[in-house]
Design an enzyme around this catalytic site. Structure first.
Site, PDB file in Angstrom:
ATOM      1  N   TRP A  10       0.822  -1.225   0.000  1.00  0.00           N
ATOM      2  CA  TRP A  10       0.000   0.000   0.000  1.00  0.00           C
ATOM      3  C   TRP A  10       0.852   1.270   0.000  1.00  0.00           C
ATOM      4  O   TRP A  10       0.318   2.362  -0.167  1.00  0.00           O
ATOM      5  CB  TRP A  10      -0.914   0.025   1.232  1.00  0.00           C
ATOM      6  N   LYS A  11       2.125   1.140   0.260  1.00  0.00           N
ATOM      7  CA  LYS A  11       3.013   2.306   0.346  1.00  0.00           C
ATOM      8  C   LYS A  11       2.449   3.327   1.354  1.00  0.00           C
ATOM      9  O   LYS A  11       1.867   2.929   2.346  1.00  0.00           O
ATOM     10  CB  LYS A  11       3.231   2.922  -1.035  1.00  0.00           C
ATOM     11  N   GLU A  97      12.161   1.784  -3.748  1.00  0.00           N
ATOM     12  CA  GLU A  97      11.937   3.082  -3.116  1.00  0.00           C
ATOM     13  C   GLU A  97      12.781   3.222  -1.845  1.00  0.00           C
ATOM     14  O   GLU A  97      13.346   4.283  -1.573  1.00  0.00           O
ATOM     15  CB  GLU A  97      10.441   3.277  -2.829  1.00  0.00           C
ATOM     16  N   GLY A 187       4.963   1.632 -10.724  1.00  0.00           N
ATOM     17  CA  GLY A 187       4.141   2.838 -10.666  1.00  0.00           C
ATOM     18  C   GLY A 187       4.076   3.616 -11.967  1.00  0.00           C
ATOM     19  O   GLY A 187       3.624   4.756 -11.987  1.00  0.00           O
ATOM     20  N   SER A 227       3.595  -2.461 -11.981  1.00  0.00           N
ATOM     21  CA  SER A 227       2.384  -2.178 -12.773  1.00  0.00           C
ATOM     22  C   SER A 227       1.561  -3.421 -13.074  1.00  0.00           C
ATOM     23  O   SER A 227       0.891  -3.493 -14.111  1.00  0.00           O
ATOM     24  CB  SER A 227       2.750  -1.426 -14.064  1.00  0.00           C
ATOM     25  N   GLY A 248       1.463  -2.752  -6.189  1.00  0.00           N
ATOM     26  CA  GLY A 248       1.332  -1.443  -5.554  1.00  0.00           C
ATOM     27  C   GLY A 248      -0.038  -0.843  -5.814  1.00  0.00           C
ATOM     28  O   GLY A 248      -1.021  -1.152  -5.141  1.00  0.00           O
ATOM     29  N   GLY A 249      -0.118   0.008  -6.841  1.00  0.00           N
ATOM     30  CA  GLY A 249      -1.337   0.766  -7.130  1.00  0.00           C
ATOM     31  C   GLY A 249      -2.607  -0.078  -7.164  1.00  0.00           C
ATOM     32  O   GLY A 249      -3.630   0.309  -6.592  1.00  0.00           O
TER      33      GLY A 249
END
Ligand code: PEP
Length: 267
Positions: A10-11, A97, A187, A227, A248-249
């Site tokens: 979820w960052k 990151e 991302g 992605s 992620g997203g």
């Protein structure tokens, strides 16, 4: 047989209420799904809230990072015991990151200062410490676009794996998770072509085989990340060396994340 893992990173998204809401929406969509393990990795502040909402859905929890000391004067850090205390099974480490591979605070300081600055060596120390504590590391690796363009992908990725797993036993590596995440695909909406993603995951498996033998290589789970979404997941997850996804997203929406989980389960 390796059980695929779909882990949602979820960052820096979702407060406690949003975390609860997202897990409550996801839980009925993945409950009882066989042949896949589902995990969410909220920010530290929302781990407890997300954990409370998991109920009997079988969703696992992971931390987005972890430190390699037990306790003490380590401002801002979170220990394996703290993650275990809130119910975590997994801990991500070496994400591009947190490796600082996305850039630096100031270009003038480029050679000295990254946002976070994990290295293969700190990841190696973390992996050993975390394993001894009973958490499962998700060790991230992956090349940057200029490294890919220079034909260095294999060298970079296998070098990261050798350094990150240095000194671990075959049994330890058999039980951990590796995530191949090409930095240029994270991302950006630009997914790595599935055959190429599978090829690099295969290269990682062969690197593990060379380091630690067949049992570790055949058991270690290797995820693809970058992605991945509800449209492209099925093709990626059908590849023989891709054992799941670090997402992620697309993990921020229960519906799209559940589609990915179902694709991994072959549903
Ligand atoms: C990630 O953060 O690990 C990731 C793969 O992000 P995204 O799916 O958004 O590319």
């Amino acid at each position: 047989m390796r059980t695929p893992l779909i882990a949602g990173n979820w960052k820096m998204n979702n407060n406690r209420a949003q975390a609860r809401e997202l897990v409550e929406a996801l839980a009925p969509l993945v409950k009882g799904l066989e042949g896949v393990e589902v995990c969410v990795c909220p920010p530290f502040t929302a781990l407890d809230a997300a954990g409370a909402a998991i109920g009997d859905s079988g969703i696992k929890l992971g931390g987005q990072n972890v430190f390699w000391e037990e306790k003490g004067a380590w401002t801002s850090q979170v220990s394996p015991d703290m993650l275990l205390d809130v119910g975590c099974t997994y801990a991500i480490m070496g994400h591009s990151e947190t490796r600082g591979r996305f850039g630096t605070v100031d270009e003038a300081l480029a050679s000295r200062l990254s946002y976070f600055g994990e290295t293969d060596q700190t990841i190696n120390v973390k992996a050993k410490f975390v394993l001894a504590k009973g958490l499962v590391p998700i060790v991230c690796c992956g090349e940057m676009i200029d490294e890919r363009k220079a034909g260095k992908t294999d060298e970079i990725v296998s070098g990261q794996i050798r350094a990150c797993l240095d000194g671990l036993t075959a049994e330890q590596v058999a039980g951990l998770v590796i995530a191949y995440e090409p930095v240029w695909a994270i991302g950006t909406g630009e997914v790595c072509e599935s055959n190429e993603a599978n090829r690099v995951c295969g290269l990682i498996r062969e690197t593990v085989r060379d380091m630690l033998g067949d049992a570790a290589a055949d058991a270690v789970r290797i995820l693809y990340g970058g992605s991945m979404n509800d449209k492209n997941a099925a093709e990626l997850l059908a590849k023989p060396d891709i054992d799941g996804g670090l997402v992620g997203g697309a993990s921020l929406k229960a519906d799209s994340f559940a589609v990915i989980c179902r694709a991994a389960a072959g549903d």
